[in-house]
Motif scaffolding. Sequence first.
Motif, PDB file in Angstrom:
ATOM      1  N   CYS A   1      36.675  21.869  19.757  1.00 25.59           N
ATOM      2  CA  CYS A   1      37.398  21.386  20.936  1.00 25.59           C
ATOM      3  C   CYS A   1      36.633  20.236  21.594  1.00 25.59           C
ATOM      4  O   CYS A   1      37.221  19.218  21.982  1.00 25.59           O
ATOM      5  CB  CYS A   1      37.610  22.534  21.915  1.00 25.59           C
ATOM      6  N   GLY A   2      35.309  20.371  21.702  1.00 23.76           N
ATOM      7  CA  GLY A   2      34.487  19.308  22.270  1.00 23.76           C
ATOM      8  C   GLY A   2      34.524  18.042  21.440  1.00 23.76           C
ATOM      9  O   GLY A   2      34.555  16.920  21.968  1.00 23.76           O
ATOM     10  N   THR A   3      34.528  18.204  20.123  1.00 26.07           N
ATOM     11  CA  THR A   3      34.607  17.046  19.235  1.00 26.07           C
ATOM     12  C   THR A   3      35.944  16.327  19.411  1.00 26.07           C
ATOM     13  O   THR A   3      36.010  15.098  19.492  1.00 26.07           O
ATOM     14  CB  THR A   3      34.439  17.485  17.771  1.00 26.07           C
ATOM     15  N   ARG A   4      37.024  17.105  19.477  1.00 24.20           N
ATOM     16  CA  ARG A   4      38.350  16.506  19.665  1.00 24.20           C
ATOM     17  C   ARG A   4      38.455  15.813  21.030  1.00 24.20           C
ATOM     18  O   ARG A   4      39.084  14.756  21.155  1.00 24.20           O
ATOM     19  CB  ARG A   4      39.431  17.574  19.511  1.00 24.20           C
ATOM     20  N   ALA A   5      37.854  16.409  22.050  1.00 25.20           N
ATOM     21  CA  ALA A   5      37.889  15.797  23.381  1.00 25.20           C
ATOM     22  C   ALA A   5      37.231  14.421  23.358  1.00 25.20           C
ATOM     23  O   ALA A   5      37.754  13.453  23.934  1.00 25.20           O
ATOM     24  CB  ALA A   5      37.203  16.706  24.393  1.00 25.20           C
ATOM     25  N   LYS A   6      36.092  14.310  22.680  1.00 23.31           N
ATOM     26  CA  LYS A   6      35.415  13.015  22.590  1.00 23.31           C
ATOM     27  C   LYS A   6      36.245  12.021  21.810  1.00 23.31           C
ATOM     28  O   LYS A   6      36.402  10.853  22.209  1.00 23.31           O
ATOM     29  CB  LYS A   6      34.042  13.188  21.936  1.00 23.31           C
ATOM     30  N   MET A   7      36.827  12.435  20.703  1.00 20.07           N
ATOM     31  CA  MET A   7      37.617  11.529  19.875  1.00 20.07           C
ATOM     32  C   MET A   7      38.851  11.019  20.625  1.00 20.07           C
ATOM     33  O   MET A   7      39.341   9.920  20.363  1.00 20.07           O
ATOM     34  CB  MET A   7      38.013  12.233  18.579  1.00 20.07           C
ATOM     35  N   MET A   8      39.359  11.825  21.567  1.00 23.09           N
ATOM     36  CA  MET A   8      40.545  11.439  22.333  1.00 23.09           C
ATOM     37  C   MET A   8      40.185  10.794  23.670  1.00 23.09           C
ATOM     38  O   MET A   8      41.046  10.566  24.516  1.00 23.09           O
ATOM     39  CB  MET A   8      41.420  12.671  22.582  1.00 23.09           C
ATOM     40  N   ASN A   9      38.878  10.512  23.871  1.00 22.55           N
ATOM     41  CA  ASN A   9      38.392   9.920  25.116  1.00 22.55           C
ATOM     42  C   ASN A   9      38.667  10.812  26.324  1.00 22.55           C
ATOM     43  O   ASN A   9      38.877  10.323  27.441  1.00 22.55           O
ATOM     44  CB  ASN A   9      38.999   8.534  25.344  1.00 22.55           C
ATOM     45  N   GLY A  10      38.689  12.116  26.104  1.00 23.76           N
ATOM     46  CA  GLY A  10      38.824  13.050  27.212  1.00 23.76           C
ATOM     47  C   GLY A  10      37.544  13.140  28.005  1.00 23.76           C
ATOM     48  O   GLY A  10      36.448  12.948  27.475  1.00 23.76           O
ATOM     49  N   GLN A  11      37.659  13.427  29.286  1.00 23.01           N
ATOM     50  CA  GLN A  11      36.485  13.569  30.146  1.00 23.01           C
ATOM     51  C   GLN A  11      36.120  15.024  30.396  1.00 23.01           C
ATOM     52  O   GLN A  11      35.107  15.317  31.021  1.00 23.01           O
ATOM     53  CB  GLN A  11      36.727  12.867  31.480  1.00 23.01           C
ATOM     54  N   ALA A  12      36.961  15.940  29.909  1.00 20.22           N
ATOM     55  CA  ALA A  12      36.698  17.365  30.100  1.00 20.22           C
ATOM     56  C   ALA A  12      37.501  18.150  29.070  1.00 20.22           C
ATOM     57  O   ALA A  12      38.483  17.655  28.515  1.00 20.22           O
ATOM     58  CB  ALA A  12      37.080  17.809  31.515  1.00 20.22           C
ATOM     59  N   PHE A  13      37.053  19.379  28.812  1.00 24.34           N
ATOM     60  CA  PHE A  13      37.849  20.255  27.964  1.00 24.34           C
ATOM     61  C   PHE A  13      37.597  21.705  28.358  1.00 24.34           C
ATOM     62  O   PHE A  13      36.557  22.047  28.932  1.00 24.34           O
ATOM     63  CB  PHE A  13      37.570  20.035  26.469  1.00 24.34           C
ATOM     64  N   SER A  14      38.583  22.547  28.070  1.00 24.47           N
ATOM     65  CA  SER A  14      38.486  23.989  28.299  1.00 24.47           C
ATOM     66  C   SER A  14      38.718  24.685  26.968  1.00 24.47           C
ATOM     67  O   SER A  14      39.569  24.254  26.170  1.00 24.47           O
ATOM     68  CB  SER A  14      39.528  24.448  29.323  1.00 24.47           C
ATOM     69  N   CYS A  15      37.988  25.746  26.719  1.00 26.14           N
ATOM     70  CA  CYS A  15      38.118  26.414  25.431  1.00 26.14           C
ATOM     71  C   CYS A  15      37.944  27.921  25.602  1.00 26.14           C
ATOM     72  O   CYS A  15      37.338  28.392  26.555  1.00 26.14           O
ATOM     73  CB  CYS A  15      37.098  25.877  24.432  1.00 26.14           C
ATOM     74  N   HIS A  16      38.509  28.658  24.668  1.00 23.48           N
ATOM     75  CA  HIS A  16      38.429  30.114  24.646  1.00 23.48           C
ATOM     76  C   HIS A  16      38.120  30.508  23.207  1.00 23.48           C
ATOM     77  O   HIS A  16      38.992  30.486  22.340  1.00 23.48           O
ATOM     78  CB  HIS A  16      39.755  30.715  25.103  1.00 23.48           C
ATOM     79  N   ASN A  17      36.854  30.863  22.946  1.00 28.53           N
ATOM     80  CA  ASN A  17      36.448  31.165  21.574  1.00 28.53           C
ATOM     81  C   ASN A  17      37.155  32.391  21.021  1.00 28.53           C
ATOM     82  O   ASN A  17      37.528  32.434  19.846  1.00 28.53           O
ATOM     83  CB  ASN A  17      34.929  31.366  21.492  1.00 28.53           C
ATOM     84  N   GLY A  18      37.361  33.398  21.887  1.00 26.40           N
ATOM     85  CA  GLY A  18      38.001  34.624  21.414  1.00 26.40           C
ATOM     86  C   GLY A  18      39.432  34.392  20.947  1.00 26.40           C
ATOM     87  O   GLY A  18      39.826  34.788  19.844  1.00 26.40           O
ATOM     88  N   ASP A  19      40.215  33.714  21.783  1.00 24.41           N
ATOM     89  CA  ASP A  19      41.606  33.412  21.441  1.00 24.41           C
ATOM     90  C   ASP A  19      41.744  32.105  20.664  1.00 24.41           C
ATOM     91  O   ASP A  19      42.844  31.759  20.238  1.00 24.41           O
ATOM     92  CB  ASP A  19      42.452  33.324  22.713  1.00 24.41           C
ATOM     93  N   GLN A  20      40.631  31.369  20.512  1.00 26.81           N
ATOM     94  CA  GLN A  20      40.596  30.098  19.780  1.00 26.81           C
ATOM     95  C   GLN A  20      41.642  29.118  20.324  1.00 26.81           C
ATOM     96  O   GLN A  20      42.471  28.578  19.606  1.00 26.81           O
ATOM     97  CB  GLN A  20      40.787  30.322  18.269  1.00 26.81           C
ATOM     98  N   LEU A  21      41.569  28.901  21.657  1.00 28.54           N
ATOM     99  CA  LEU A  21      42.456  27.970  22.336  1.00 28.54           C
ATOM    100  C   LEU A  21      41.647  26.787  22.866  1.00 28.54           C
ATOM    101  O   LEU A  21      40.481  26.937  23.249  1.00 28.54           O
ATOM    102  CB  LEU A  21      43.186  28.659  23.488  1.00 28.54           C
ATOM    103  N   CYS A  22      42.283  25.626  22.923  1.00 29.48           N
ATOM    104  CA  CYS A  22      41.592  24.400  23.336  1.00 29.48           C
ATOM    105  C   CYS A  22      42.533  23.543  24.174  1.00 29.48           C
ATOM    106  O   CYS A  22      43.692  23.338  23.806  1.00 29.48           O
ATOM    107  CB  CYS A  22      41.140  23.625  22.090  1.00 29.48           C
ATOM    108  N   SER A  23      42.031  23.045  25.320  1.00 27.87           N
ATOM    109  CA  SER A  23      42.770  22.079  26.138  1.00 27.87           C
ATOM    110  C   SER A  23      41.838  20.921  26.469  1.00 27.87           C
ATOM    111  O   SER A  23      40.713  21.136  26.927  1.00 27.87           O
ATOM    112  CB  SER A  23      43.265  22.715  27.443  1.00 27.87           C
ATOM    113  N   VAL A  24      42.286  19.711  26.239  1.00 27.22           N
ATOM    114  CA  VAL A  24      41.519  18.509  26.562  1.00 27.22           C
ATOM    115  C   VAL A  24      42.110  17.892  27.828  1.00 27.22           C
ATOM    116  O   VAL A  24      43.334  17.754  27.955  1.00 27.22           O
ATOM    117  CB  VAL A  24      41.573  17.492  25.403  1.00 27.22           C
ATOM    118  N   HIS A  25      41.250  17.509  28.780  1.00 30.24           N
ATOM    119  CA  HIS A  25      41.681  16.964  30.070  1.00 30.24           C
ATOM    120  C   HIS A  25      41.209  15.525  30.207  1.00 30.24           C
ATOM    121  O   HIS A  25      40.123  15.178  29.748  1.00 30.24           O
ATOM    122  CB  HIS A  25      41.094  17.787  31.225  1.00 30.24           C
ATOM    123  N   TYR A  26      41.995  14.695  30.874  1.00 30.49           N
ATOM    124  CA  TYR A  26      41.576  13.316  31.082  1.00 30.49           C
ATOM    125  C   TYR A  26      40.733  13.158  32.343  1.00 30.49           C
ATOM    126  O   TYR A  26      40.128  12.106  32.569  1.00 30.49           O
ATOM    127  CB  TYR A  26      42.771  12.361  31.091  1.00 30.49           C
TER     128      TYR A  26
END
Length: 234
Positions: free
Chosen positions: A50-75
């Motif tokens: 999720c962190g790698t994808r956030a950087k590639m998309m020029n996101g300034q923040a991201f939220s993740c849930h390892n257990g449920d394997q969910l990812c949100s990238v924020h601008y």
Amino acid sequence: MVLKFHLLLLCIVCSGAVEQILWTMVKEMNDINSNLHVVHQRENTRCLECGTRAKMMNGQAFSCHNGDQLCSVHYKCLLKFNLLTGTWITEVGWKHFCNNIHVTAPTTWIDIGPLLLGRLSLQFSVKASNDAYFGLSSGNTTAFPGYWIILEGFSMDLNCIRDGFVSGTCYSQHIGSYLSPREFVRYWVQWDHGNVRVGIGEAVGSSKIMEHQFPTAYPISNVLLRNGQWIIYL
């Protein structure tokens, strides 16, 4: 409110070179469960990816849930401040990471957490007409020792460094108009064994406008802000 900060270091290969990305984990963030500042959502994705994808998309923040394997990238990284008990709680298992923080500070001091532990410099941008106050504090309120940086204070063009957060001597001052109510202006600040320096621009150490060697070197840990819109670069 107490913010706890942890670091996540990612290494991304770009055109044969390895780029190191440093994310800072924050405790609470606005709009995690809405689409207001979400630019990308993905399932079956753990925090490192999720962190790698956030950087590639020029996101300034991201939220993740390892257990449920969910990812949100924020601008934008928008912190939650002044929480009342029970008003807002991050869902269990979610973690939030930022590489800079957007803050709108009121006309009273707010603490945005112990961002400065292990650091001797920081860059920030501010949008304000005048009287933008930046605090290097050894605690989470102005009751703790620290250094008060006044940017165009007293509704004038006076820039000033003070010892502590009460009215008193300007130990270094500079007359100059840099702030704008329409666009962000970038500054840097350094502190090392009581030597506090402030300058303009993206290169730390260049275009210095103020400097003072204080006899007491405070154990700086927290950023305090007052008045204006701010971006803190982590």
